[in-house]
Motif scaffolding. Structure first.
Motif, mmCIF file in Angstrom:
data_model
loop_
_atom_site.group_PDB
_atom_site.id
_atom_site.type_symbol
_atom_site.label_atom_id
_atom_site.label_comp_id
_atom_site.label_asym_id
_atom_site.label_seq_id
_atom_site.Cartn_x
_atom_site.Cartn_y
_atom_site.Cartn_z
ATOM 1 N N ASP A 69 0.709 -60.176 52.850
ATOM 2 C CA ASP A 69 1.837 -60.028 53.759
ATOM 3 C C ASP A 69 1.324 -60.150 55.191
ATOM 4 O O ASP A 69 0.590 -59.300 55.679
ATOM 5 C CB ASP A 69 2.505 -58.669 53.551
ATOM 6 C CG ASP A 69 3.719 -58.469 54.441
ATOM 7 O OD1 ASP A 69 4.096 -59.435 55.141
ATOM 8 O OD2 ASP A 69 4.281 -57.362 54.433
ATOM 9 N N LEU A 70 1.695 -61.234 55.848
ATOM 10 C CA LEU A 70 1.238 -61.464 57.209
ATOM 11 C C LEU A 70 2.182 -60.879 58.247
ATOM 12 O O LEU A 70 1.954 -61.009 59.448
ATOM 13 C CB LEU A 70 1.088 -62.970 57.458
ATOM 14 C CG LEU A 70 0.074 -63.688 56.575
ATOM 15 C CD1 LEU A 70 -0.032 -65.143 56.986
ATOM 16 C CD2 LEU A 70 -1.282 -63.031 56.658
ATOM 17 N N SER A 97 7.347 -66.702 55.618
ATOM 18 C CA SER A 97 6.893 -68.069 55.438
ATOM 19 C C SER A 97 8.021 -69.014 55.808
ATOM 20 O O SER A 97 9.190 -68.778 55.484
ATOM 21 C CB SER A 97 6.474 -68.304 53.987
ATOM 22 O OG SER A 97 6.248 -69.679 53.756
ATOM 23 N N PHE A 134 3.272 -69.984 57.901
ATOM 24 C CA PHE A 134 3.391 -68.558 58.184
ATOM 25 C C PHE A 134 3.570 -68.289 59.674
ATOM 26 O O PHE A 134 3.543 -67.138 60.108
ATOM 27 C CB PHE A 134 2.178 -67.803 57.643
ATOM 28 C CG PHE A 134 2.066 -67.865 56.145
ATOM 29 C CD1 PHE A 134 2.736 -66.955 55.346
ATOM 30 C CD2 PHE A 134 1.314 -68.854 55.534
ATOM 31 C CE1 PHE A 134 2.651 -67.022 53.965
ATOM 32 C CE2 PHE A 134 1.213 -68.926 54.146
ATOM 33 C CZ PHE A 134 1.892 -68.007 53.359
ATOM 34 N N CYS A 139 -6.950 -62.495 58.401
ATOM 35 C CA CYS A 139 -6.303 -63.791 58.203
ATOM 36 C C CYS A 139 -4.945 -63.878 58.900
ATOM 37 O O CYS A 139 -4.522 -64.958 59.320
ATOM 38 C CB CYS A 139 -6.128 -64.076 56.716
ATOM 39 S SG CYS A 139 -7.674 -64.133 55.773
ATOM 40 N N ALA A 140 -4.255 -62.760 59.014
ATOM 41 C CA ALA A 140 -2.914 -62.774 59.603
ATOM 42 C C ALA A 140 -2.921 -63.247 61.047
ATOM 43 O O ALA A 140 -1.914 -63.770 61.526
ATOM 44 C CB ALA A 140 -2.290 -61.383 59.517
ATOM 45 N N ALA A 156 -2.137 -68.292 52.855
ATOM 46 C CA ALA A 156 -1.916 -67.018 53.551
ATOM 47 C C ALA A 156 -3.223 -66.347 53.939
ATOM 48 O O ALA A 156 -3.321 -65.726 55.000
ATOM 49 C CB ALA A 156 -1.086 -66.092 52.677
#
Length: 352
Positions: free
Chosen positions: A5-6, A10, A27, A279-280, A331
């Motif tokens: 979950d960023l 999306s 994203f 990563c977000a 993601a």
């Protein structure tokens, strides 16, 4: 596979990549930082990176020619919104055209920030010239300041050359000079303390990076690698650490203010790529020395811009291919997923 979950929805795989504007993925993450590998060759043989006898290097005809690379850099900056370019390797100081490529990048408008990641060997003679060519900052890889351990880790007795390179970079004004350290599983926690004290004394900024599964031999084991929490615990025994108050943004390092006693203060950064993935907030796109776009350090697929250029694709087509590659970005890197598969290319062939 684990769904990450960023915090943003999306935009959906059914949509096509935008034809203009920022370099965005589904994203909503925008890539503004370009990592460019100039070569897969290196003059060290670090144990966590490649075997003692090296690897099979890419044939020269597969590497981007300087004109090809500069063309892609121009597209990245003027069409895709890239604001920061970092040259890596392998070892980028091995590249015969490094100074000219830096100068060509500095001539682009709007001018991007230009940085370099190097092992420091040969830097003592090159730092001032690189500054003159347009280099803004530099990161030097150094995993220990103990000469015997350095030789054991890198399989080369070159610590004095690296230290001289650091001094030359500082003298040339390539500030802030940053030190990148990947800690040895056995001696690393001791090395971390000595490295931080060394960096505070010389006014360098230390960045400790968790070892990632990007070694050529695919021997990485999670249980043996030193994690960020262990690093912080041992540093706190020797230094007063306070979380930095500045917003982290897309920076990979979590910063800590350091009080090491009279005359010793600064910052240390921890890049916890494995244990606390970021990563977000990723804002990176990558170009390998043979002209492949990678939308993630751990990507399993690449987009061949070299082939497109050499078969007559115009700038519009190259831009569209680059946008499509980034649009397809996953993601997250998936290191902690049970079905994670390490990329075929090792770090030396991807670029740091």
């Amino acid at each position: 596979m684990t769904v990450i979950d960023l915090g943003v929805p999306s935009l959906g795989p059914a949509n096509q990549a935008p034809v203009d504007g920022p370099l965005v993925d589904t994203f909503g993450r925008i890539a503004t930082d370009l990592r460019v590998s100039l070569t897969d060759r290196c003059n060290l043989r670090c144990t966590y990176c490649m075997p003692a006898d090296g690897l099979d290097w890419l044939p020269g005809e597969q590497l981007l020619a300087p004109a090809e690379l500069i063309r892609l850099l121009r597209i990245a900056v003027t069409r895709l919104g890239i604001t920061s370019v970092r040259f890596t390797g392998g070892e980028p100081l091995i590249s015969k055209n490094l100074d000219d490529i830096v100068a060509a990048t500095a001539s682009l408008r709007p001018r991007p920030e230009i940085t370099l990641t190097t092992n420091g060997i040969g830097l003592a003679k090159r730092a001032a010239k690189l500054k003159h060519a347009g280099l803004d900052r530099i990161n030097v890889s150094l995993d220990t300041v103990d000469a015997a351990r350095f030789t054991q880790i890198t399989r080369r007795d070159r610590l004095t050359d690296v230290l001289a390179g650091l001094e030359a970079a500082k003298a040339a004004g390539l500030n802030p000079v940053k030190v990148n350290a990947v800690l040895d599983p056995v001696t690393g926690l001791d090395d971390a303390v000595d490295l931080l004290r060394f960096c505070l004394e010389h006014e360098y900024q230390l960045r400790i990076i968790e070892q990632m599964p990007l070694d050529a031999g695919h021997q990485w084991e999670r249980g043996k690698a030193i994690g960020a929490d262990d690093v912080l615990a041992v540093l706190r025994r020797h230094f007063d650490l306070t979380p930095d108050s500045k917003p982290r943004g897309s920076a990979p390092a979590e910063l800590w203010r350091v009080d090491g006693g009279p005359g010793l203060s600064g910052t240390v950064g921890i890049i916890a790529s494995v244990s606390h993935a970021f990563c977000a907030a990723c804002d990176r796109t990558r170009l390998t020395a043979d002209g492949q776009v990678r939308n993630c350090l751990f990507a399993r697929q690449e987009t061949d811009l070299r082939h497109l250029m050499r078969t007559g694709t115009d700038d519009d087509g190259l831009e569209a291919a680059w946008r499509a590659a980034m649009w397809a970005k996953a993601a997250g890197h998936g290191i902690n997923d049970p079905d994670f598969v390490q990329p075929d290319r090792p770090m030396s062939a991807i670029g740091g």
